[in-house]
Design a protein around this motif. Sequence first.
Motif, PDB file in Angstrom:
ATOM      1  N   THR A  68       0.853  -1.179   0.000  1.00 26.36           N
ATOM      2  CA  THR A  68       0.000   0.000   0.000  1.00 26.36           C
ATOM      3  C   THR A  68       0.888   1.228   0.000  1.00 26.36           C
ATOM      4  OG1 THR A  68      -1.628  -1.224   1.305  1.00 26.36           O
ATOM      5  CG2 THR A  68      -1.888   1.174   1.202  1.00 26.36           C
ATOM      6  N   THR A  82      -8.644   5.380  -3.932  1.00 22.63           N
ATOM      7  CA  THR A  82      -7.791   4.193  -3.970  1.00 22.63           C
ATOM      8  C   THR A  82      -7.809   3.563  -5.355  1.00 22.63           C
ATOM      9  OG1 THR A  82      -8.240   3.784  -1.630  1.00 22.63           O
ATOM     10  CG2 THR A  82      -7.405   1.926  -2.896  1.00 22.63           C
ATOM     11  N   SER A 106      -2.200  -0.021   5.742  1.00 22.12           N
ATOM     12  CA  SER A 106      -3.203  -0.905   5.139  1.00 22.12           C
ATOM     13  C   SER A 106      -4.137  -0.065   4.280  1.00 22.12           C
ATOM     14  CB  SER A 106      -4.017  -1.607   6.231  1.00 22.12           C
ATOM     15  OG  SER A 106      -5.025  -2.408   5.641  1.00 22.12           O
ATOM     16  N   PRO A 107      -4.657  -0.647   3.205  1.00 19.28           N
ATOM     17  CA  PRO A 107      -5.664   0.078   2.431  1.00 19.28           C
ATOM     18  C   PRO A 107      -7.013   0.105   3.144  1.00 19.28           C
ATOM     19  CG  PRO A 107      -5.286  -2.083   1.468  1.00 19.28           C
ATOM     20  CD  PRO A 107      -4.295  -1.924   2.597  1.00 19.28           C
ATOM     21  N   VAL A 119      -2.435   0.379  -4.524  1.00 16.36           N
ATOM     22  CA  VAL A 119      -2.175  -0.964  -4.015  1.00 16.36           C
ATOM     23  C   VAL A 119      -1.606  -1.771  -5.180  1.00 16.36           C
ATOM     24  CG1 VAL A 119      -3.165  -2.953  -2.813  1.00 16.36           C
ATOM     25  CG2 VAL A 119      -4.140  -0.671  -2.437  1.00 16.36           C
ATOM     26  N   THR A 131     -12.817  -0.539  -0.206  1.00 10.79           N
ATOM     27  CA  THR A 131     -12.022   0.694  -0.307  1.00 10.79           C
ATOM     28  C   THR A 131     -12.561   1.647  -1.361  1.00 10.79           C
ATOM     29  OG1 THR A 131     -10.510  -0.314  -1.892  1.00 10.79           O
ATOM     30  CG2 THR A 131      -9.886  -0.449   0.450  1.00 10.79           C
ATOM     31  N   VAL A 146      -2.644  -8.167   1.811  1.00 10.54           N
ATOM     32  CA  VAL A 146      -2.296  -6.762   2.025  1.00 10.54           C
ATOM     33  C   VAL A 146      -2.012  -6.570   3.505  1.00 10.54           C
ATOM     34  CG1 VAL A 146      -3.673  -5.896   0.071  1.00 10.54           C
ATOM     35  CG2 VAL A 146      -4.704  -6.010   2.349  1.00 10.54           C
ATOM     36  N   VAL A 157      -4.362   6.444  -2.494  1.00 13.78           N
ATOM     37  CA  VAL A 157      -3.754   5.159  -2.163  1.00 13.78           C
ATOM     38  C   VAL A 157      -3.598   4.326  -3.432  1.00 13.78           C
ATOM     39  CG1 VAL A 157      -4.123   2.986  -0.919  1.00 13.78           C
ATOM     40  CG2 VAL A 157      -4.689   5.158   0.178  1.00 13.78           C
ATOM     41  N   LEU A 187      -6.369  -0.054  -7.241  1.00 13.89           N
ATOM     42  CA  LEU A 187      -5.826  -1.404  -7.074  1.00 13.89           C
ATOM     43  C   LEU A 187      -5.320  -1.877  -8.426  1.00 13.89           C
ATOM     44  CD1 LEU A 187      -5.447  -4.125  -5.530  1.00 13.89           C
ATOM     45  CD2 LEU A 187      -7.853  -4.616  -6.036  1.00 13.89           C
ATOM     46  N   THR A 233      -3.354   8.248   7.217  1.00 17.39           N
ATOM     47  CA  THR A 233      -3.879   6.877   7.281  1.00 17.39           C
ATOM     48  C   THR A 233      -4.000   6.356   8.705  1.00 17.39           C
ATOM     49  OG1 THR A 233      -1.687   5.847   7.099  1.00 17.39           O
ATOM     50  CG2 THR A 233      -2.877   6.299   5.019  1.00 17.39           C
TER      51      THR A 233
END
Length: 170
Positions: A62, A126, A116-117, A75, A160, A140, A73, A128, A108
């Motif tokens: 992350t 976010t 962490s997400p 990921v 998320t 994760v 964010v 991914l 965060t």
Amino acid sequence: MARKSSGNGAKAGAGATPAIVALERAGTAFSVHSYEHDPAVASFGEEAARALGVEPGRVFKTLVADVDGALTVAVVPVSGSLDLKALAAAVGGKRAAMADPAAAERVTGYVRGGISPLGQRRRLPTALDASARSYATICVSAGRRGLEVELSPADLALLTGAVIAPIARG
């Protein structure tokens, strides 16, 4: 929903991270995996993959970036790196740069290497990486160095609000 724990994973209540609490509240199926974190290790994600015996493409890190002035964010698999230009495009921005680590921790609520997400103080936009779709489950950070959660990429995206896009290279 089922929740399994391996190693000495956190239990709900005392000692549970905000990420684990968020998963439990959502009723999402997940597993917790813990390992002994070595403070001398520079790559937290690669350490997690080795310790858990999971291929690095299935363990995701992350990262927090600044996209046009907004913290975002990303990921991405620990086996690759973040493509900042692709991240900006994925979230409708023009320019992206890595966020100041102190700002990432402050926003965060997690420390670097344990971000962490899930369960962040404030929900950030976010993204991914699309490679996550190649796996039934991915790992994760659970919000602490040495603690990972395993869940489906679809559940992670849902919880998320993540856009799924090709944002990693390598």
